[in-house]
Design a protein around this motif. Structure first.
Motif, PDB file in Angstrom:
ATOM      1  N   CYS A 158       1.088  -1.129  -0.015  1.00  0.00           N
ATOM      2  CA  CYS A 158       0.075  -0.168   0.072  1.00  0.00           C
ATOM      3  C   CYS A 158       0.944   1.521  -0.336  1.00  0.00           C
ATOM      4  N   ARG A 203       0.209   4.339   0.764  1.00  0.00           N
ATOM      5  CA  ARG A 203       0.078   5.088   2.125  1.00  0.00           C
ATOM      6  C   ARG A 203       0.649   4.487   3.306  1.00  0.00           C
ATOM      7  N   CYS A 204       0.189   3.295   3.444  1.00  0.00           N
ATOM      8  CA  CYS A 204       0.466   2.583   4.821  1.00  0.00           C
ATOM      9  C   CYS A 204       1.919   1.452   4.842  1.00  0.00           C
ATOM     10  N   CYS A 227      -5.722  -3.218   1.341  1.00  0.00           N
ATOM     11  CA  CYS A 227      -4.801  -2.989   2.438  1.00  0.00           C
ATOM     12  C   CYS A 227      -5.573  -3.127   3.584  1.00  0.00           C
ATOM     13  N   CYS A 280      -5.776   0.806   5.319  1.00  0.00           N
ATOM     14  CA  CYS A 280      -6.792   1.875   4.932  1.00  0.00           C
ATOM     15  C   CYS A 280      -7.687   1.523   3.886  1.00  0.00           C
TER      16      CYS A 280
HETATM   17 ZN   LIG Z   1      -3.157   1.208   3.242  1.00  0.00          ZN
END
Ligand SMILES: [Zn+2]
Lengths: 782, 71
Positions: free
Chosen positions: B16, B18-19, B44, B47
């Motif tokens: 992911c 973002r994460c 994910c 998120c």
């Molecule tokens: Zn994520």
């Protein structure tokens, strides 16, 4: 909308289901076409079954029928009528009956048949086959009575006896001399009575005294079968006439017995089956080598040969010329029913959606059809109904409507020069159309400048320009309201300019304006150019143009004689030769752009363009830029009339037109250029992997979609990373479509490896928080 | 209920953005024209970012979209 009544009207317009002339003229409605099909491929047993199903006393009729079918045969003028009579005889002579009659319980109404002419025997035959108990009253031997009228049956006694044997299995014969009083008694004792006028002329009334549609005389008594009178006063027996009357009378007797109306819905009404004979080649009727009992006897091979001369009359003139109509294996009558059913489905699949959205709305069918059946009218009405009910699939036209929206957006829409209060209003408003502006901006400007200079100082001076969309895509998509909004906007522009005459360069615009704004003066720019002196047009060509073209009229201009004439006149004045294809002017074929088929069903649109290309030898001259670009996209060399008018700015006939994304960009580019502005080409920082551009075009993914998606994906971290190749894959959903982009970051921006899209809403893909989407969608659907 | 349809990434190993944690196969409801179904997709776990592989978008998903459009 398409209610029962209008469905019937549509159905009645298509005559493909109507019987051919041979069948209409046969008193027994023999399915001659099917009979001949079987004979032509040697299926004699099947052919015989058709004769036995339709003909009373089939052996006798095959021998002596005077075959009115042949008089009506359309083959008559092309080598002679099909020898139906001989073929029927030959079929029966070479087969034996395999007929199995299903046992039906006897009906309650008893029928009396008086006489032994062909009419009486036919009535007895028909009624007994329907299981009415029939008593045949005769005064002598049946076969002898029949031979009196048809002496040539003597030779073929075996056949005569065979039919009578079958008849008498089901019919009781009573020897009786029937008098007038006896007839009255019979009418009391039986539910229906038939009297044969040929064997009982003294008892029968004059033919003129009896209603010829029913042959009902009085009190449940039918009379028919009169002998005919020749012009020389000689009486003779006409078998088809007598037997035909017997069949009609038998139907009346059933109705009398059942106390039904004698006339209601008796005959199915048909339109005249149209058959195009212009391409028919002459083939001489085959005379058989042998005869039997005075009848021609074809060998099986001869029969096959003669039967295959049958034209198999049918209409299908629209279908033969339209790949779309061919695609669904039917014809307009069938399609009208399917479209009607589609609209009335509440639950279940709307399988006619594809039929409705696959029509180019070009209306060629209605011009070819002798009854003017219009699939365009039918499909457009169906689309409007689908839109009104919220049943139009979003994937069908959304993309085309977005394109229209862009052409109307502030980035592309332009009126120029702005109307000045107080100044004298322009005489003309040039409306090149959103597609020509998108692909031929340079030529549009050059034509504008030439016209302006040419007209200056004349009483027709003053030319303004409007870059906009006419709204035709909305019209084609069935979005009537949206179409009207576009038109209203154009009306405002027209009024602001003091009501000039609108000049269009696109046939679809012209059609849309004429339909939607009928009170506005509109004409094609080609007609104006053709009325002007052309000698000062630039002569130097960018590269050599062909001298001869196949001329292709846009389907939207099929009724526009002025347009068609101007194109031909201009080409001729400029020194070119034109070849007219088979379907031209009023009957021209569509390139597949019409009706938004290119958007809803690209494969149907492609078969339309391929079919049209095959009709056009050599280089093509088009007067609509979409036709031009669609031909060239299929590798057919095609030129636009502007290439002839402005050869110094010509675009090579083999150079492909701009793609969808490029069109949008070039529209904005043209506006900017006129206003003396510059716009940055979009996506300088975005590079596409090789061959990707074409794939994106097919999926209706524009470069601008990718650029916006990349901006959002990067700004909001809407991506995931493939560790094996370091590609990022991210999604952005700007409207009811989710765009996915697979890319890597480069020094200058991005390299796009791939992109795809879907309409389905997947939470967690496209920007919005997954949980928020799920909560909203689940609450709205429950 | 039978087994839910499951679609895996066309290829590769996924994190992911973002994460920074790996995507895992997980159940997601998807929606189109008043219909909803559950499918198992790479997503994910933290998120909720969900990947729709190209083969799914151009294959089964397109097929189901067309089918629902005829309803
Ligand atoms: Zn994520």
């Amino acid at each position: 909308m398409l209610d029962q009544d209008s469905l019937r009207r549509y159905e009645a317009q298509c005559t493909q289901d109507s019987p051919p002339q041979c069948r209409i003229n046969c008193p027994f409605s023999l399915d001659c076409r099917a009979f001949l099909t079987n004979m032509a491929c040697g299926k004699l047993a099947a052919a015989r079954a058709i004769l036995e199903r339709h003909l009373p006393l089939p052996h006798i009729m095959a021998l002596i029928c005077d075959h009115p079918c042949e008089q009506a045969c359309l083959r008559r003028d092309f080598g002679g009528a099909i020898a139906l009579h001989h073929l029927e005889f030959s079929c029966l002579a070479q087969t034996t009956s395999a007929e199995r009659l299903l046992p039906i319980p006897p009906k309650r109404h008893k029928m009396a048949v008086v006489g032994a002419g062909l009419a009486a025997l036919t009535a007895a035959w028909d009624l007994s086959r329907k299981s009415y108990p029939v008593t045949l009253f005769v005064d002598g031997e049946i076969s002898e009575l029949l031979l009196c009228q048809f002496p040539n049956l003597e030779e073929a006694r075996a056949w005569l006896e065979e039919d009578l044997k079958v008849l008498l299995r089901k019919v009781c014969v009573e020897q009786k001399t029937v008098t007038r009083e006896a007839l009255v008694t019979l009418a009391q004792d039986f539910a229906g009575v038939f009297l044969d006028a040929s064997t009982h002329p003294a008892l029968a009334p004059a033919e003129a005294a009896v209603d010829a549609s029913t042959w009902h005389w009085q009190d449940g008594i039918c009379v028919a079968g009169w002998r005919s009178l020749s012009p020389t006063g000689h009486t003779y027996s006409l078998p088809s006439r007598q037997a035909g009357q017997g069949r009609e009378a038998a139907l009346t007797m059933e109705r009398v017995a059942g106390k039904l109306s004698l006339t209601a819905e008796r005959k199915k009404r048909y339109g005249n089956l149209h058959t195009d004979c212009t391409q028919v080649e002459r083939v001489q009727r085959l005379e058989p080598q042998t005869t039997q009992w005075g009848c021609a006897l074809y060998s099986q091979e001869e029969a096959r040969q003669e039967a295959s001369r049958c034209l198999q009359c049918q209409c299908l003139i629209c279908v033969e010329n339209c790949p779309y109509l061919q695609k669904y294996k039917g014809y307009p009558k069938v399609y009208a029913r399917q479209i009607h059913n589609n609209a009335t489905i509440v639950k279940g699949l709307h399988t006619a959606n594809a039929l409705i959205n696959g029509c180019a709305l070009c209306d060629q069918c209605s011009r070819l059809c002798p009854e003017h059946f219009s699939m365009a009218e039918l499909c457009l009405a169906a689309r409007e109904e689908m839109v009104a009910r919220g049943q139009m699939p979003p994937s069908a036209h959304e993309f085309a409507l977005e394109d229209m929206e862009q052409a109307q957006s502030p980035g592309a829409f332009l009126t120029w020069p702005k109307p000045k209060p107080g100044a004298s209003p322009p005489h003309w408003l040039f409306f090149p159309g959103c597609q020509l502006s998108a692909s031929r901006g340079e030529q549009v400007l050059a034509l504008f400048a030439w016209l302006e200079q040419k007209l200056s100082g004349s009483d027709q001076a003053g030319l303004a320009l409007c870059l906009a969309c006419c709204g035709q895509p909305a019209h084609w998509a069935g979005q009537r309201k949206l179409f009207e909004e576009q038109l209203a906007r154009l009306r405002d522009v027209w009024q602001e300019y003091g009501k000039p005459t609108i000049l269009t360069a696109c046939a679809s615009c012209l059609a849309a304006l004429r339909e939607g704004l009928p009170d506005l003066p509109v004409r094609s720019v080609w007609e104006l150019v053709d009325s002007l002196e052309l000698s000062d047009l630039p002569k130097e060509a960018r590269f050599p143009l062909p001298k001869t073209f196949s001329v292709h009229d846009p389907c939207a201009a099929r009724d526009d004689k002025g347009w068609q004439k101007a194109i031909r006149s201009l080409a001729q004045k400029l020194g070119y030769t034109l070849i007219e294809p088979k379907c031209t002017a009023e009957t021209t074929s569509c390139c597949g752009y019409g009706g938004l088929v290119w958007c809803a069903q690209p494969e149907t649109a492609n078969s339309l363009v391929a079919d049209r290309i095959a009709q056009l030898p050599g280089d093509v001259l088009a007067s609509c830029v979409m036709c031009r670009d669609r031909f060239v996209a299929q590798d057919k060399a095609c030129w636009h009339i502007l290439d002839l008018l402005l050869p110094h700015l010509a675009v090579a006939g083999t150079q492909r037109g701009p793609g969808l994304a490029q069109r949008r960009y070039q529209r904005s580019q043209l506006k900017a250029r006129i206003l003396g502005q510059t716009i940055r080409p979009e996506g300088e920082e975005v590079a596409l992997a090789s061959d990707l551009a074409e794939t994106l075009e097919e999926q209706h993914i524009l470069l601008s979609d990718i650029i916006t998606a990349l901006e959002q994906i990067e700004a909001k971290t809407l991506w995931c990373l493939n560790k094996t190749n370091n590609h990022r894959v991210g999604a952005w959903r700007p409207r009811k479509v989710t765009f996915w982009v697979e890319y890597s970051k480069t020094e200058h921006g991005f390299l796009v490896h791939d992109a795809w899209c879907h309409r389905m809403l997947v939470p967690g893909a496209g920007g919005e928080d997954a949980e928020t989407v799920i909560a909203r969608e689940q609450s709205s659907s429950s | 209920m039978g087994m839910l349809p499951e679609y895996r990434p066309d290829q590769g190993e996924w994190l992911c953005g973002r994460c920074k944690i790996p995507l895992e196969q997980g159940k997601v409801p998807v929606f189109y024209l008043n219909s909803a179904f559950d499918v198992i997709l790479p997503r994910c776990p933290q998120c909720g970012f969900t990947l729709v592989p190209k083969s799914l978008a151009q294959g089964k998903m397109l097929e189901v979209e067309s089918l629902l459009e005829e309803k």
